[in-house]
Design a protein around this motif. Structure first.
Motif, short mmCIF file in Angstrom:
data_model
loop_
_atom_site.label_atom_id
_atom_site.label_comp_id
_atom_site.label_asym_id
_atom_site.label_seq_id
_atom_site.Cartn_x
_atom_site.Cartn_y
_atom_site.Cartn_z
N LYS A 181 2.36 1.98 -3.47
CA LYS A 181 1.19 2.37 -4.39
C LYS A 181 1.10 4.05 -3.93
N ALA A 182 0.86 4.42 -2.78
CA ALA A 182 0.44 5.79 -2.33
C ALA A 182 1.56 6.63 -2.67
N ALA A 220 0.38 1.93 15.72
CA ALA A 220 -0.11 3.23 14.93
C ALA A 220 -1.21 3.08 14.42
N LEU A 244 2.98 11.21 7.59
CA LEU A 244 3.24 9.90 6.96
C LEU A 244 3.78 8.96 8.14
N LEU A 245 4.73 9.57 8.89
CA LEU A 245 5.57 8.67 10.02
C LEU A 245 4.64 8.55 10.97
N LEU A 246 3.39 9.36 11.21
CA LEU A 246 2.54 9.12 12.30
C LEU A 246 1.66 7.74 11.66
N TRP A 247 1.49 7.45 10.52
CA TRP A 247 0.81 6.35 9.89
C TRP A 247 1.72 4.94 9.92
N ARG A 248 2.72 5.49 9.53
CA ARG A 248 4.01 4.29 9.40
C ARG A 248 5.18 4.53 10.12
N PRO A 249 5.16 4.35 11.27
CA PRO A 249 6.15 4.91 12.11
C PRO A 249 7.55 3.95 12.08
N ARG A 250 8.02 3.64 11.00
CA ARG A 250 9.14 2.93 10.68
C ARG A 250 9.75 3.64 9.87
N ASP A 303 -3.85 1.22 4.29
CA ASP A 303 -4.91 0.34 4.01
C ASP A 303 -6.18 0.64 4.68
N LEU A 361 -4.43 9.68 0.02
CA LEU A 361 -3.09 9.15 -0.15
C LEU A 361 -2.71 8.67 1.29
N LEU A 362 -3.31 9.17 2.34
CA LEU A 362 -2.94 8.81 3.62
C LEU A 362 -3.77 7.15 3.86
N ARG A 413 1.54 7.17 -6.54
CA ARG A 413 0.50 8.27 -6.57
C ARG A 413 0.93 9.60 -6.36
N ARG A 414 1.45 9.77 -5.26
CA ARG A 414 1.95 11.24 -4.76
C ARG A 414 3.10 11.62 -5.63
N SER A 428 0.78 -1.03 0.06
CA SER A 428 0.10 0.03 0.01
C SER A 428 0.80 1.34 0.04
N LEU A 429 2.01 1.08 0.72
CA LEU A 429 2.89 2.32 0.81
C LEU A 429 3.45 2.84 -0.70
N ASP A 444 -4.47 5.32 1.32
CA ASP A 444 -3.62 4.09 0.47
C ASP A 444 -2.75 3.77 1.33
N ALA A 445 -1.82 4.64 2.23
CA ALA A 445 -0.54 4.20 2.75
C ALA A 445 -0.92 3.31 4.21
N PHE A 465 -2.03 19.88 -2.74
CA PHE A 465 -3.04 18.62 -3.17
C PHE A 465 -4.12 19.25 -2.60
N LYS A 474 -8.56 6.45 10.42
CA LYS A 474 -8.33 4.90 10.76
C LYS A 474 -9.02 4.58 11.92
N LEU A 507 8.11 10.50 17.22
CA LEU A 507 8.84 11.63 16.30
C LEU A 507 10.15 12.14 17.04
#
Lengths: 340, 330
Positions: free
Chosen positions: A5-6, B81, A153-159, B111, B105-106, A9-10, A2-3, B108-109, B97, B153, B58
């Motif tokens: 793909k996103a 998360a 993005l890091l809040l959604w994917r914290p890696r 799911d 986009l979020l 798009r971005r 998913s990332l 998508d990232a 955007f 989410k 963060l």
């Protein structure tokens, strides 16, 4: 998936990407169009016309030569001196025009030769795409850092490292795809010019192999530029960081160092200049000649100036070092620094 | 109720070559229980945003322990998360955007289904402006978009840093209703805000931070009660007698502050003591009421950030408390 793909798009939703793509396509289209307009396939008629022009030019030069020779002889008969300086020894009788000085080829219209001229055109294509890749790569991550998008993005994917590498992977994949597609279109366009509006030359399998290797070196350069732009912008967390370093490198290396080396008369100064290695990478080697070693001011001398050869292996060591430092710096930075 | 967020002894020091070291968090503790709307209050620069950023991975802390939804973070952050929605400080989005693109986009990232994007845009009132570029949005609209991104989410824990910033009065009320609705649906909300009236209205519990340390915590009613029992206001039948009555009460051991036509009396055990003391001297109370406190006054008192006439308070001029003892916020 998913990332990635996103991120694809971005990347293609971004205005910088779209604008640069359009400008690049328009800019690149100019080259085959210009070659199409200027190139003319030679026919027996055009060759005959060129031969006639060459013959005429030779006749005119012979008439002019005879007139000058007669003028010199007359002056000599009058007892004038200093004729050698004006006409050369023996009134220049030994330097008369010869038919071979007037080949018909000089009078033919320009004819594109695919075999001879396509490889240099690949260098132009690669240089343009590398510049675009550098800017798009820098902007792709720099604007994200600067606008807060990366934090979201890091809040959604914290890696952090996987996120950065995914973005880099998407950028490289996209640039690879773009370069391959444009390279194929570029090849097809110039092949068509050679076939229908010029000359293909002898296209043996060896020629195609050589062109393929040149193309591969070009693709490598594009991907390297994209990676370095991306990593510099990520380290500085701003697109301007990459652009600043890029412009700074050009100014310091290509202008500052060249001037300094010229003033200091540094032997083989060009071996410290960045573009030397880019050219060596693309052309397999670059020979730097030390012209100062021979005193040509005193006239022709029996002196062969020494040379320093920069090979593609030297270039690959430098480029690999830049690549490793950039990627390592970007990974270290995103891992260690706080996201504020 | 089980805790969904626990912080113990959290420390963060910012180091600068020029300015040296500055402790942003100095052994901070916090507990947020499930299903609550929890207010997180503190003066500017007290460490609120640093706490939230640290919690969300963060910022790397220098010490302390944190758990989110029962799992240690930052180690387990990738696992939790997906259940934590957050906006941190001012809303930041890529300006070119649209709101729809941003959320899509979020989604998508993460799911998340596209249907959810439409739902949250409707929820925060951006449905009709969703296709406009974010750069054209007002601060309030960006704030709504930020809340939408946090809700995307369907989180179990929603962390909102100043969500009412830039909102119009109607928007603030909508936000309040939204918070309560989310809490009633079982979502836990951690709300950092400077609008103390709002916090008092919608929060079940609060934590107050000053100079990187917790200075108060607990249910809102309890925190107010702890500071409300300290005094009473007194009116007499004749306002001319106020100065004499003040002298009598001071002589008896109370602290008295004249306030227009009444006295504010503190340091008394029971309000009846005031009535009896004055009556014994022939002065009769016409009105006796406990001093009303609100969250704002408690906040100003605890953080010592009340404005003082003629003084310009600096951002780091707030209360310093002793480091907390023990773990897990107790």
């Amino acid at each position: 998936m998913s990332l990635p793909k996103a991120e694809v798009r971005r990347l293609f939703k971004r205005r910088v990407t779209r604008i640069f793509l359009v400008i690049t396509l328009i800019g690149l289209a100019i080259f085959p169009i210009a070659f199409t307009i200027n190139s003319h396939a030679n026919s027996p008629e055009s060759r005959a016309a060129a031969q006639a022009q060459a013959d005429q030019a030779y006749q005119q030069a012979t008439v002019e030569f005879q007139r000058t020779l007669a003028e010199c002889e007359a002056a000599k008969a009058r007892g004038e001196t200093g004729l050698d300086e004006r006409y050369g020894p023996n009134c220049g009788a030994d330097w008369g025009p010869r038919p071979e000085y007037y080949p018909a080829e000089q009078y033919l219209p320009y004819e594109f030769n695919f075999q001879d001229e396509f490889a240099p055109s690949l260098a132009v294509l690669s240089a343009i795409l590398a510049l675009v890749a550098f800017v798009v790569g820098a902007s792709f991550v720099g604007a994200e850092w600067n606008s807060g998008g990366m934090m979201n993005l890091l809040l959604w994917r914290p890696r952090r490292i996987p996120v950065l590498l995914t973005k880099l992977g998407v950028l490289l994949g996209s640039m690879l795809g773009l370069t391959v597609v444009l390279g194929a279109a570029w090849t097809a366009a110039f092949w068509a010019i050679g076939r229908y509006d010029g000359n293909l030359g002898k296209l043996t399998s060896g020629v195609w192999q050589s062109l393929g290797l040149t193309g591969a070196r070009g693709v490598t350069m594009v991907l390297l530029a994209a990676t370095v732009g991306f990593c510099l912008a990520s380290i500085g967390r701003h697109t301007a960081m990459a652009l600043g370093v890029g412009i700074g490198a050009v100014v310091v290396s290509e202008i500052g160092l060249r001037i300094a080396f010229e003033l200091l008369q540094v032997r083989y100064g060009d071996r410290y200049v960045l573009s030397t290695y880019l050219v060596a990478w693309f052309d397999k080697k670059l020979t730097i000649t030390d012209w100062r070693a021979c005193d040509f001011v005193q006239g022709p001398v029996a002196c062969t100036p020494p040379e320093y050869v920069v090979t593609w292996q030297h270039a690959s060591v430098l480029l690999a070092t830049v690549l490793v430092l950039s990627v390592f710096g970007a990974l270290w930075s995103i891992r260690r620094r706080d996201v504020a | 109720m089980p805790a969904v967020l626990e912080i113990s002894g959290l420390e963060k020091t910012y180091r600068s070559r020029r300015r040296g070291a500055r402790k942003a968090l100095d052994g901070f503790d916090m507990v947020v229980e499930s299903g609550q709307v929890h207010g997180f209050l503190g003066p500017n620069g007290s460490g609120k945003t640093t706490t939230l950023r640290t919690l969300l991975g963060l910022i790397t802390p220098n010490g302390g322990q944190m758990t989110l939804l029962g799992q240690d973070v930052p180690a387990a952050l990738p696992q939790v998360a997906g259940r934590v929605g957050a906006i941190v400080e001012s809303p930041q989005f890529f300006p070119n955007f649209s709101a729809h693109d941003t959320l899509s986009l979020l989604a998508d990232a993460g799911d998340v289904s596209k249907q959810r994007v439409t739902e949250v845009l409707e929820l925060v009132g951006l449905r009709d402006r969703a296709d406009e570029r974010v750069r054209t949005y007002s601060l309030g609209m960006k704030q709504r978009l930020a809340v939408a991104s946090a809700l995307l989410k369907k989180p179990d824990l929603l962390i909102l840093d100043e969500p009412a910033n830039g909102l119009d009065p109607g928007g603030i009320r909508e936000m309040r209703t939204l918070m309560r609705g989310l809490a009633e649906s079982g979502m836990t909300v951690l709300l950092s805000s400077h609008i103390l009236g709002e916090v008092q209205l919608i929060c079940d519990s609060v934590t107050i931070i000053s100079r990187g340390r917790r200075v108060a915590y607990g249910a809102v009613a309890d925190v107010l009660a702890q500071h409300a029992g300290a005094g009473v206001t007194v009116r007499l039948e004749s306002a001319d007698d106020l100065s004499v009555a003040a002298e009598i009460l001071i002589a008896a051991g109370a602290r008295v502050t004249p306030d227009q036509d009444r006295l504010v009396v503190t340091n008394v055990e029971k309000p009846a003591w005031v009535t009896r003391t004055l009556a014994e001297r022939g002065y009769y109370v016409s009105e006796l009421a406990p001093v009303k406190v609100d969250l704002e006054s408690v906040f100003l008192e605890l953080t010592q950030t009340a404005p003082v006439a003629g003084q310009a308070r600096q951002v780091d001029d707030s209360a310093v408390v002793a480091p907390a003892q023990g773990g897990w916020g107790v």
